[in-house]
Design a protein around this motif. Sequence first.
Motif, PDB file in Angstrom:
ATOM      1  N   LYS A   1       0.840  -1.200   0.000  1.00 37.82           N
ATOM      2  CA  LYS A   1       0.000   0.000   0.000  1.00 37.82           C
ATOM      3  C   LYS A   1       0.876   1.251   0.000  1.00 37.82           C
ATOM      4  O   LYS A   1       0.641   2.173  -0.776  1.00 37.82           O
ATOM      5  CB  LYS A   1      -0.934   0.000   1.207  1.00 37.82           C
ATOM      6  CG  LYS A   1      -1.805   1.247   1.278  1.00 37.82           C
ATOM      7  CD  LYS A   1      -2.684   1.254   2.504  1.00 37.82           C
ATOM      8  CE  LYS A   1      -3.473   2.550   2.581  1.00 37.82           C
ATOM      9  NZ  LYS A   1      -4.256   2.637   3.811  1.00 37.82           N
TER      10      LYS A   1
ATOM     11  N   LEU B   1       0.990   4.132  -2.922  1.00 37.99           N
ATOM     12  CA  LEU B   1       0.737   5.539  -2.608  1.00 37.99           C
ATOM     13  C   LEU B   1       1.959   6.396  -2.928  1.00 37.99           C
ATOM     14  O   LEU B   1       1.823   7.517  -3.432  1.00 37.99           O
ATOM     15  CB  LEU B   1       0.319   5.696  -1.146  1.00 37.99           C
ATOM     16  CG  LEU B   1      -1.007   5.036  -0.767  1.00 37.99           C
ATOM     17  CD1 LEU B   1      -1.288   5.198   0.714  1.00 37.99           C
ATOM     18  CD2 LEU B   1      -2.161   5.555  -1.602  1.00 37.99           C
TER      19      LEU B   1
ATOM     20  N   ILE C   1       2.060   7.017  -6.645  1.00 40.28           N
ATOM     21  CA  ILE C   1       1.068   8.029  -7.024  1.00 40.28           C
ATOM     22  C   ILE C   1       1.602   9.422  -6.697  1.00 40.28           C
ATOM     23  O   ILE C   1       1.497  10.346  -7.509  1.00 40.28           O
ATOM     24  CB  ILE C   1      -0.285   7.764  -6.323  1.00 40.28           C
ATOM     25  CG1 ILE C   1      -0.901   6.472  -6.864  1.00 40.28           C
ATOM     26  CG2 ILE C   1      -1.236   8.953  -6.512  1.00 40.28           C
ATOM     27  CD1 ILE C   1      -2.100   5.969  -6.080  1.00 40.28           C
TER      28      ILE C   1
ATOM     29  N   LYS D   1     -13.741   4.775 -11.960  1.00 38.50           N
ATOM     30  CA  LYS D   1     -12.808   3.669 -11.766  1.00 38.50           C
ATOM     31  C   LYS D   1     -11.842   3.566 -12.950  1.00 38.50           C
ATOM     32  O   LYS D   1     -10.649   3.367 -12.760  1.00 38.50           O
ATOM     33  CB  LYS D   1     -13.578   2.361 -11.570  1.00 38.50           C
ATOM     34  CG  LYS D   1     -12.687   1.193 -11.213  1.00 38.50           C
ATOM     35  CD  LYS D   1     -13.512  -0.028 -10.855  1.00 38.50           C
ATOM     36  CE  LYS D   1     -12.619  -1.171 -10.440  1.00 38.50           C
ATOM     37  NZ  LYS D   1     -13.381  -2.330  -9.990  1.00 38.50           N
TER      38      LYS D   1
ATOM     39  N   ILE E   1      -9.288   6.324 -12.765  1.00 37.20           N
ATOM     40  CA  ILE E   1      -8.318   6.015 -11.707  1.00 37.20           C
ATOM     41  C   ILE E   1      -7.332   4.959 -12.202  1.00 37.20           C
ATOM     42  O   ILE E   1      -6.136   5.042 -11.934  1.00 37.20           O
ATOM     43  CB  ILE E   1      -9.027   5.566 -10.418  1.00 37.20           C
ATOM     44  CG1 ILE E   1      -9.796   6.756  -9.824  1.00 37.20           C
ATOM     45  CG2 ILE E   1      -8.029   5.003  -9.406  1.00 37.20           C
ATOM     46  CD1 ILE E   1     -10.753   6.387  -8.713  1.00 37.20           C
TER      47      ILE E   1
ATOM     48  N   LEU F   1      -3.292   5.109 -12.288  1.00 41.47           N
ATOM     49  CA  LEU F   1      -2.429   4.046 -11.747  1.00 41.47           C
ATOM     50  C   LEU F   1      -1.463   3.524 -12.805  1.00 41.47           C
ATOM     51  O   LEU F   1      -0.309   3.213 -12.495  1.00 41.47           O
ATOM     52  CB  LEU F   1      -3.282   2.910 -11.182  1.00 41.47           C
ATOM     53  CG  LEU F   1      -4.153   3.282  -9.974  1.00 41.47           C
ATOM     54  CD1 LEU F   1      -5.094   2.144  -9.637  1.00 41.47           C
ATOM     55  CD2 LEU F   1      -3.303   3.662  -8.775  1.00 41.47           C
TER      56      LEU F   1
ATOM     57  N   VAL G   1      -6.541  -2.075  -6.916  1.00 40.83           N
ATOM     58  CA  VAL G   1      -6.163  -0.821  -6.256  1.00 40.83           C
ATOM     59  C   VAL G   1      -7.195   0.262  -6.520  1.00 40.83           C
ATOM     60  O   VAL G   1      -7.558   1.004  -5.602  1.00 40.83           O
ATOM     61  CB  VAL G   1      -4.749  -0.374  -6.700  1.00 40.83           C
ATOM     62  CG1 VAL G   1      -4.433   1.012  -6.182  1.00 40.83           C
ATOM     63  CG2 VAL G   1      -3.710  -1.373  -6.225  1.00 40.83           C
ATOM     64  N   SER G   2      -7.703   0.356  -7.748  1.00 39.94           N
ATOM     65  CA  SER G   2      -8.707   1.388  -8.034  1.00 39.94           C
ATOM     66  C   SER G   2      -9.954   1.162  -7.183  1.00 39.94           C
ATOM     67  O   SER G   2     -10.521   2.114  -6.641  1.00 39.94           O
ATOM     68  CB  SER G   2      -9.045   1.446  -9.524  1.00 39.94           C
ATOM     69  OG  SER G   2      -9.580   0.227  -9.968  1.00 39.94           O
TER      70      SER G   2
ATOM     71  N   LEU H   1      -9.070   2.251  -3.639  1.00 39.09           N
ATOM     72  CA  LEU H   1      -9.009   3.706  -3.505  1.00 39.09           C
ATOM     73  C   LEU H   1     -10.418   4.293  -3.428  1.00 39.09           C
ATOM     74  O   LEU H   1     -10.686   5.169  -2.601  1.00 39.09           O
ATOM     75  CB  LEU H   1      -8.235   4.332  -4.664  1.00 39.09           C
ATOM     76  CG  LEU H   1      -6.726   4.108  -4.647  1.00 39.09           C
ATOM     77  CD1 LEU H   1      -6.095   4.593  -5.946  1.00 39.09           C
ATOM     78  CD2 LEU H   1      -6.083   4.805  -3.456  1.00 39.09           C
TER      79      LEU H   1
ATOM     80  N   TYR I   1     -11.697   6.259  -0.128  1.00 35.79           N
ATOM     81  CA  TYR I   1     -11.764   7.726  -0.187  1.00 35.79           C
ATOM     82  C   TYR I   1     -13.094   8.274  -0.681  1.00 35.79           C
ATOM     83  O   TYR I   1     -13.319   9.481  -0.613  1.00 35.79           O
ATOM     84  CB  TYR I   1     -10.629   8.265  -1.063  1.00 35.79           C
ATOM     85  CG  TYR I   1      -9.281   8.018  -0.433  1.00 35.79           C
ATOM     86  CD1 TYR I   1      -8.861   8.743   0.672  1.00 35.79           C
ATOM     87  CD2 TYR I   1      -8.423   7.039  -0.919  1.00 35.79           C
ATOM     88  CE1 TYR I   1      -7.638   8.507   1.275  1.00 35.79           C
ATOM     89  CE2 TYR I   1      -7.196   6.796  -0.325  1.00 35.79           C
ATOM     90  CZ  TYR I   1      -6.805   7.531   0.770  1.00 35.79           C
ATOM     91  OH  TYR I   1      -5.594   7.295   1.364  1.00 35.79           O
TER      92      TYR I   1
ATOM     93  N   ILE J   1     -14.502   9.494  -7.369  1.00 32.62           N
ATOM     94  CA  ILE J   1     -13.661  10.336  -6.514  1.00 32.62           C
ATOM     95  C   ILE J   1     -13.762  11.768  -7.030  1.00 32.62           C
ATOM     96  O   ILE J   1     -13.303  12.066  -8.134  1.00 32.62           O
ATOM     97  CB  ILE J   1     -12.189   9.848  -6.523  1.00 32.62           C
ATOM     98  CG1 ILE J   1     -12.085   8.412  -6.005  1.00 32.62           C
ATOM     99  CG2 ILE J   1     -11.298  10.797  -5.721  1.00 32.62           C
ATOM    100  CD1 ILE J   1     -12.455   8.207  -4.553  1.00 32.62           C
TER     101      ILE J   1
ATOM    102  N   ALA K   1      -7.112  12.490  -0.232  1.00 32.79           N
ATOM    103  CA  ALA K   1      -6.201  11.362  -0.464  1.00 32.79           C
ATOM    104  C   ALA K   1      -4.779  11.855  -0.675  1.00 32.79           C
ATOM    105  O   ALA K   1      -3.824  11.307  -0.105  1.00 32.79           O
ATOM    106  CB  ALA K   1      -6.670  10.530  -1.656  1.00 32.79           C
TER     107      ALA K   1
END
Length: 92
Positions: free
Chosen positions: A4, A8, A11, A39, A42, A46, A59-60, A63, A67, A75, A83
Amino acid sequence: MSTKEQILNKIQILITNHFKTPEEAFAFFDEDGDRKLSKNEIKKLLKQAEISGFLRGIVSSMLIEGYDKDGDELIDWKEFKFAIDEISDGSK
């Protein structure tokens, strides 16, 4: 560093190295201009952050789950900013 944290961190590196501001990054990945990241949008973020294809879907979803405060499975800018601020605080 956990997976994780690695994700992050990637990103954060993408946003700081390729965009002047988090707002610019958000606008770049908001392809349809609805001021929300889907999605698929995102997943593109990624991909640019060099997250492997195998992990991008997982992961999407994570996230969004972590969030998405208003429950619309997107998002928005405030959620994205939250985030990014959390990522920035965690990397110091």
